[in-house]
Write an enzyme that holds these catalytic residues in place. Structure first.
Site: not given
Ligand code: NAD
Length: 266
Positions: A98, A154, A158, A165
């Site tokens: 996250t 992105h 987003k 990154t």
């Molecule tokens: P998204 O909105 O599609 O998914 C997030 C999910 O988390 C949603 O389904 C939401 O309902 C759920 N959620 C929120 N609070 C929660 C809780 N307390 N308990 C359980 N579930 C909960 O978002 P995404 O595109 O999947 O991205 C998620 C995060 O990952 C972002 O911060 C993004 O920047 C990050 N990300 C990181 C990388 C990496 O390589 N580190 C790569 C892609 C995305």
């Protein structure tokens, strides 16, 4: 090793479930979502188009941290403090992708890292972690005769900017110059901002369409420009990296680790 996925119905959550189901030597411990999410009570594997595994999407993270050896969190910053304290309480390792964390959320990960292994990376792909190393190296060689600008793009959904990154690349460039990013970063330019300050590290954010993640680091000098970059075309690279990080935590002492530790680059 049993791996749990919090936020398993999200864009990354679904990719993580698929990656765990496909990986050798690991099993799915389950998945959670927020109360009211339409995926609650659905079979976690059916959610991603696989045949039923008998585990349903729940909304009790404590039960998941109890069942899992490691939990992977790609959710929202507000969820991270709760997940970090559950990891410490249940002796369960944590992998956090996250991004956009505030300082108290970051501190919660450091605190959990005193008790269990925690891997945190703004980008879990092998390619971006190589790019981080290259950025640091190039910045060190070129010095501040070359202006550094970091451009990222992105998808339209987003929510944080610049991307985690892009900021990590900024930190890598600043480290190459032996300075702290906060002292030199220029995150927004709008209006009559005057000419560029020497040594500044600038950021530009583009949002649109379904772009998974593009990053370019520009080193602009007099008479030449060097650009190094990375383009992700599938979220699978992040999910595979996160599962690799989860497997790497087995038998590790407590600590707050990066993807560069996991990949043996540090
Ligand atoms: P998204 O909105 O599609 O998914 C997030 C999910 O988390 C949603 O389904 C939401 O309902 C759920 N959620 C929120 N609070 C929660 C809780 N307390 N308990 C359980 N579930 C909960 O978002 P995404 O595109 O999947 O991205 C998620 C995060 O990952 C972002 O911060 C993004 O920047 C990050 N990300 C990181 C990388 C990496 O390589 N580190 C790569 C892609 C995305």
């Amino acid at each position: 090793m049993k791996i749990g996925i919090v936020g398993c119905a999200g864009r990354m959550g679904r990719n993580l479930v698929r990656a765990v189901l496909a990986a050798e030597g690991v099993a799915l411990a389950g998945g959670t979502e927020t109360a009211g999410n339409p995926a609650i009570d659905e079979d976690v594997a059916v959610l991603v188009g696989e045949s039923a595994c008998g585990l349903t999407v729940g909304n009790d993270p404590a039960a998941l941290f109890d069942a899992g050896d490691v939990v992977i969190d790609f959710t929202v910053p507000a969820a991270v403090i709760g997940h970090a304290s559950l990891a410490a309480r249940h002796g369960c390792a944590l992998v956090v992708g996250t991004t956009g964390l505030a300082s108290e959320q970051q501190e919660a990960l450091a605190a959990a890292g005193e008790v269990v292994p925690v891997v945190q990376a703004a980008n879990m792909s092998v390619g971006v972690n190589l790019l981080l190393g290259l950025t640091r190296q190039v910045a060190a060689i070129l010095g501040d005769d070359y202006d550094i600008e970091i451009v990222e793009m992105h998808h339209r959904h987003k929510v944080d900017a610049p991307s985690g990154t892009a900021l990590a690349l900024g930190h890598a460039a600043a480290a190459g110059r032996g300075i702290a990013l906060d002292a030199v970063s220029q995150r927004v330019r709008d209006g009559h901002v005057g000419s560029r300050r020497r040594g500044e590290i600038g950021f530009a954010t583009l949002r649109g369409g379904d772009v998974v993640g593009d990053h370019t680091v520009v080193f602009a000098g007099d008479g030449e420009r060097i650009e190094i970059g990375h383009r992700a075309s599938s979220r699978e690279v992040f999910a595979r990296g996160a599962v690799r990080a989860a497997q790497w935590t087995a038998g590790r002492p407590p600590g707050l680790y990066s993807m560069r530790n996991v990949l043996g680059l540090e």
